[in-house]
Design an enzyme around this catalytic site. Sequence first.
Site, PDB file in Angstrom:
ATOM      1  N   GLY A  10      -3.954  11.729   0.015  1.00  0.00           N
ATOM      2  CA  GLY A  10      -4.251  10.995   1.398  1.00  0.00           C
ATOM      3  C   GLY A  10      -4.276  12.390   2.324  1.00  0.00           C
ATOM      4  O   GLY A  10      -4.124  13.568   2.160  1.00  0.00           O
ATOM      5  N   ALA A  59       0.447   4.918   1.168  1.00  0.00           N
ATOM      6  CA  ALA A  59       0.667   3.471   1.828  1.00  0.00           C
ATOM      7  C   ALA A  59      -0.678   3.009   1.646  1.00  0.00           C
ATOM      8  O   ALA A  59      -1.869   3.427   1.441  1.00  0.00           O
ATOM      9  CB  ALA A  59       1.125   3.859   3.174  1.00  0.00           C
ATOM     10  N   ASP A 101       3.979   3.884  14.181  1.00  0.00           N
ATOM     11  CA  ASP A 101       4.034   3.447  15.366  1.00  0.00           C
ATOM     12  C   ASP A 101       3.700   1.901  15.469  1.00  0.00           C
ATOM     13  O   ASP A 101       4.053   1.426  16.638  1.00  0.00           O
ATOM     14  CB  ASP A 101       3.462   4.274  16.436  1.00  0.00           C
ATOM     15  CG  ASP A 101       1.770   4.656  16.232  1.00  0.00           C
ATOM     16  OD1 ASP A 101       1.541   4.446  15.018  1.00  0.00           O
ATOM     17  OD2 ASP A 101       1.196   4.938  16.990  1.00  0.00           O
ATOM     18  N   TYR A 124      -0.426  -4.836   9.008  1.00  0.00           N
ATOM     19  CA  TYR A 124      -0.279  -3.377   8.779  1.00  0.00           C
ATOM     20  C   TYR A 124       1.287  -3.058   9.059  1.00  0.00           C
ATOM     21  O   TYR A 124       2.110  -2.605   8.392  1.00  0.00           O
ATOM     22  CB  TYR A 124      -1.191  -2.588   8.938  1.00  0.00           C
ATOM     23  CG  TYR A 124      -0.856  -0.959   9.026  1.00  0.00           C
ATOM     24  CD1 TYR A 124      -0.713  -0.398   7.667  1.00  0.00           C
ATOM     25  CD2 TYR A 124      -0.459  -0.219  10.086  1.00  0.00           C
ATOM     26  CE1 TYR A 124      -0.487   0.944   7.661  1.00  0.00           C
ATOM     27  CE2 TYR A 124      -0.035   1.315   9.973  1.00  0.00           C
ATOM     28  CZ  TYR A 124      -0.028   1.637   8.933  1.00  0.00           C
ATOM     29  OH  TYR A 124       0.232   2.991   8.792  1.00  0.00           O
TER      30      TYR A 124
HETATM   31  N1  NAP Z   1      -3.088   7.475   9.491  1.00  0.00           N
HETATM   32  C1  NAP Z   1      -2.366   7.105  10.705  1.00  0.00           C
HETATM   33  O1  NAP Z   1      -2.827   7.365  11.794  1.00  0.00           O
HETATM   34  C2  NAP Z   1      -1.040   6.872  10.535  1.00  0.00           C
HETATM   35  C3  NAP Z   1      -0.242   6.381  11.670  1.00  0.00           C
HETATM   36  C4  NAP Z   1       1.213   5.974  11.471  1.00  0.00           C
HETATM   37  C5  NAP Z   1       1.811   6.513  10.312  1.00  0.00           C
HETATM   38  N2  NAP Z   1       0.988   6.470   9.270  1.00  0.00           N
HETATM   39  C6  NAP Z   1       1.745   6.570   7.785  1.00  0.00           C
HETATM   40  O2  NAP Z   1       1.805   8.124   7.488  1.00  0.00           O
HETATM   41  C7  NAP Z   1       1.767   7.963   6.018  1.00  0.00           C
HETATM   42  C8  NAP Z   1       0.688   8.902   5.474  1.00  0.00           C
HETATM   43  O3  NAP Z   1      -0.663   8.448   5.925  1.00  0.00           O
HETATM   44  P1  NAP Z   1      -2.125   8.933   5.669  1.00  0.00           P
HETATM   45  O4  NAP Z   1      -2.949   8.856   7.061  1.00  0.00           O
HETATM   46  O5  NAP Z   1      -1.704  10.195   5.207  1.00  0.00           O
HETATM   47  O6  NAP Z   1      -2.655   7.844   4.635  1.00  0.00           O
HETATM   48  P2  NAP Z   1      -4.112   8.078   4.018  1.00  0.00           P
HETATM   49  O7  NAP Z   1      -4.866   9.149   4.181  1.00  0.00           O
HETATM   50  O8  NAP Z   1      -4.685   6.733   4.053  1.00  0.00           O
HETATM   51  O9  NAP Z   1      -3.507   8.117   2.575  1.00  0.00           O
HETATM   52  C9  NAP Z   1      -2.876   7.202   1.670  1.00  0.00           C
HETATM   53  C10 NAP Z   1      -2.698   7.502   0.319  1.00  0.00           C
HETATM   54  O10 NAP Z   1      -2.065   6.438  -0.266  1.00  0.00           O
HETATM   55  C11 NAP Z   1      -2.892   6.153  -1.535  1.00  0.00           C
HETATM   56  N3  NAP Z   1      -2.673   4.950  -1.975  1.00  0.00           N
HETATM   57  C12 NAP Z   1      -3.137   3.691  -1.529  1.00  0.00           C
HETATM   58  N4  NAP Z   1      -2.859   2.549  -2.453  1.00  0.00           N
HETATM   59  C13 NAP Z   1      -2.137   2.989  -3.220  1.00  0.00           C
HETATM   60  C14 NAP Z   1      -1.640   2.602  -4.450  1.00  0.00           C
HETATM   61  N5  NAP Z   1      -1.731   0.902  -4.765  1.00  0.00           N
HETATM   62  N6  NAP Z   1      -1.085   3.198  -5.326  1.00  0.00           N
HETATM   63  C15 NAP Z   1      -0.949   4.720  -5.237  1.00  0.00           C
HETATM   64  N7  NAP Z   1      -1.360   5.253  -4.019  1.00  0.00           N
HETATM   65  C16 NAP Z   1      -2.128   4.422  -3.036  1.00  0.00           C
HETATM   66  C17 NAP Z   1      -4.135   6.356  -1.246  1.00  0.00           C
HETATM   67  O11 NAP Z   1      -4.945   6.550  -2.353  1.00  0.00           O
HETATM   68  P3  NAP Z   1      -6.625   6.236  -2.313  1.00  0.00           P
HETATM   69  O12 NAP Z   1      -7.229   6.969  -1.257  1.00  0.00           O
HETATM   70  O13 NAP Z   1      -6.860   6.385  -3.478  1.00  0.00           O
HETATM   71  O14 NAP Z   1      -6.475   4.755  -1.803  1.00  0.00           O
HETATM   72  C18 NAP Z   1      -3.983   7.797  -0.341  1.00  0.00           C
HETATM   73  O15 NAP Z   1      -3.950   8.727  -1.307  1.00  0.00           O
HETATM   74  C19 NAP Z   1       1.677   6.579   5.614  1.00  0.00           C
HETATM   75  O16 NAP Z   1       2.882   6.154   5.482  1.00  0.00           O
HETATM   76  C20 NAP Z   1       1.156   5.907   6.928  1.00  0.00           C
HETATM   77  O17 NAP Z   1       1.484   4.508   6.956  1.00  0.00           O
HETATM   78  C21 NAP Z   1      -0.348   6.849   9.145  1.00  0.00           C
END
Ligand code: NAP
Length: 290
Positions: A10, A59, A101, A124
């Site tokens: 991710g 996630a 957030d 979410y």
């Molecule tokens: N992105 C934002 O704007 C944002 C904002 C606030 C908080 N957050 C939090 O920050 C953290 C990191 O977010 P990010 O943006 O880096 O997320 P991301 O780029 O969407 O990466 C999520 C990772 O989780 C993996 N994943 C999804 N379903 C899965 C499953 N069933 N089993 C194992 N792995 C799985 C995905 O794999 P695949 O790609 O193969 O599905 C991906 O590698 C998360 O906790 C998120 O909730 C994110």
Amino acid sequence: MRILLIGKNGQLGWELNRTLLTLGELTAVDYPQLDLANLESMRSLIREFKPGIIVNAAAYTNVDTAESEPELARKINALAPGVMVEEARKLNAALIHYSTDYVFDGTKSGPYVETDTPNPINVYGATKLAGERAVQQIGGSYLIFRTSWVYSLRQGGFVTKVLQWAREQETLRIVDDQIGSPTWARMLAEATSHVIAQGRDEAVEYIKEKAGLYHLAGGGSCSRYEWAKTILELDPKKEEQVVKELLPVKSSEFPSPAVRPANTGLDCGIAKEQFHFYIAKWDITYRYAS
Ligand SMILES: NC(=O)c1ccc[n+]([C@@H]2O[C@H](COP(=O)([O-])OP(=O)(O)OC[C@H]3O[C@@H](n4cnc5c(N)ncnc54)[C@H](OP(=O)(O)O)[C@@H]3O)[C@@H](O)[C@H]2O)c1
């Protein structure tokens, strides 16, 4: 110390897979090697690997599809972190987990602090809040970093979308009624590694002393429109852009399955003080990122 990174592909996980490397014997996994929806196989993997620290960057992050897949989102965002902390406790290990957030309804006029009451307005946000609570309930050595608008310049997310649209469309319409704190994935990964490094060989104990939920995001806040303006200005390949105008619009012009909170800027004062972080303003950080 053995570190297990979950979600290495991710935005955040990719950066953590690099910043954690000097801190211990790192093993990094992602889907489909590990499916967080399969709670028992995840439990077995943790038991087999016996990590000292689990860092969970995985996630269910698709805010819109979560509306039609609430059960899957709940398993990944709420039940899986509960199993992780349970197993971490049994192993006398620590868990570092991330939340969002979007646990807030966005009606506050200023930035949110940790003691503000969550009130998610989409699936979410509700599943991530349930994940926070599952981790807090079992407790032990854990940290939850609640972050906002995570971006990376290499994949997915808002930045790469804006850069792509700017190469395809002459007019970009971006909402100006959603406010957040853009957070560079690398900054979040560096901060996480900084915390582990501060604990050195006693990182599990150190995390236990500091256990809790902290806001950790880019400094200050802005609207999506302001952010898009900065992205276009700092585009290193500006000559590829065909866009001629950037227009502020309202979220109501873009109906989507999930409702988004209006204002979710985060106040990170407590994390700064507790972990001696320096958090630059979001636009300064973006200059470095781009
Ligand atoms: N992105 C934002 O704007 C944002 C904002 C606030 C908080 N957050 C939090 O920050 C953290 C990191 O977010 P990010 O943006 O880096 O997320 P991301 O780029 O969407 O990466 C999520 C990772 O989780 C993996 N994943 C999804 N379903 C899965 C499953 N069933 N089993 C194992 N792995 C799985 C995905 O794999 P695949 O790609 O193969 O599905 C991906 O590698 C998360 O906790 C998120 O909730 C994110």
